[in-house]
Design an enzyme around this catalytic site. Sequence first.
Site, mmCIF file in Angstrom:
data_model
loop_
_atom_site.group_PDB
_atom_site.id
_atom_site.type_symbol
_atom_site.label_atom_id
_atom_site.label_comp_id
_atom_site.label_asym_id
_atom_site.label_seq_id
_atom_site.Cartn_x
_atom_site.Cartn_y
_atom_site.Cartn_z
ATOM 1 N N GLY A 243 0.806 -1.220 0.000
ATOM 2 C CA GLY A 243 0.000 0.000 0.000
ATOM 3 C C GLY A 243 0.839 1.270 0.000
ATOM 4 O O GLY A 243 0.687 2.147 -0.857
ATOM 5 N N GLY B 280 -2.294 -7.715 0.205
ATOM 6 C CA GLY B 280 -2.136 -8.913 1.027
ATOM 7 C C GLY B 280 -1.648 -10.114 0.234
ATOM 8 O O GLY B 280 -0.778 -10.868 0.689
#
Length: 397
Positions: A351, A374
Amino acid sequence: MNAIRVKRLSEVDVADRRVFIRADLNVPQDDAGRITDDTRIRASLPGIRDVLGRGGKLMVTSHLGRPKEDQFSEADSLAPVAVRLSELLERPVELVRDWVGGGPWHDHLKAGQLALLENCRFNKGEKSDDEALARRMAKLLDVYCNDAFGTAHRAEATTHALARVAPIACAGPLLAAELDALTRALSAPRRPLVAIVAGSKVSTKLTILRTLAARVDTLIVGGGIANTFILASGGRIGKSLAEPDLAGEAKAILDRYPGKVPVPVDAVCAKTFAADAKPEVKAIASVADDDLILDIGPRTVAILQGLLAKAGTIVWNGPVGVFEFDAFGSGTRAIAEAIAASPAFSIAGGGDTLAAIAKYGVADRMGYISTGGGAFLEFLEGRPLPAVTALEARAGG
Ligand code: ADP
Ligand code: MG
């Protein structure tokens, strides 16, 4: 990590067949439900256009948010996605509410037409990867296509169970591109393979550090993670962010792979954690007890630039400093630019890493930017992604 072999949508005949794409249309929305970033919808268009263009009868679904199962909620409806998708495709997009059991909408689906199926997480059994639910969904389709890398690390009914029971199961172009890039970077990399693992905490990335240390030629650490490694090597970090209880783990990595993990030799320090704090460059040996290390220093940058320039492959996760504050962004900017300038094949994900790439304008000079936060990190940990494993098992059939 072995090469990944899956059937691809491009290899499957879809003309006149019922094709079901599990996409990732999980877009961010504001309080009024307006889509604030449609990147994921646009990223899903190639697979959708491919099936429509080849005359498939197309169904598309996705999760959105975290709704309660077995219960419709307006806030988690794909309705805004249907509107945006219809604008992008320049055609009406029907949104189907209760779709698992089929119905007139399904009977009337024509070649080259598309139906958007409501948030798959409304269905009871989705999150628990329920096989009975998957078998009901499988009756709707001839071809199952997973194009959602972002949820590939989760075993759910539309990402995993359905891949096992569908007549044909394949990967869409977005998922295939991710797997190609990740395989190229980690299964058969051009050497030297250099990984940068940085960011705030060792604890969240300990498995990645261990897995990559074994596989790469150089493991560059940065950020709070580097501080823990500096501690482990007997250096001074003042009151910097670090995890002293993990210094032992860091030392074990340093001892096991001598010379592989260059620990920073200097740093940009400040007395407070603030955007307007005064930056001071210091050798690690001169860091004072009341200093905070907020970036890597220029000598460290020069060493890392040399390593990145000679790399064959670079994997990057994590900013090496508090790049949100401009005074402490030089290290991250220099690393981003060194990766961009390097002839190496580079892959980046995470991110905050993506935010740094955008901030320093190097996106188009990265080899590949992963869309799955993820899933990308779990891949780096060396964990099999359930959605991919399920497709691999079906590659022959
Ligand atoms: P990603 O989201 O790319 O995986 P992380 O979330 O692990 O990255 O880490 C990013 C955060 O780490 C950023 O907010 C950045 O400010 C912080 N960070 C980097 N270096 C330091 C440092 N020396 N001290 C404190 N925080 C840091
Ligand atoms: Mg982050």
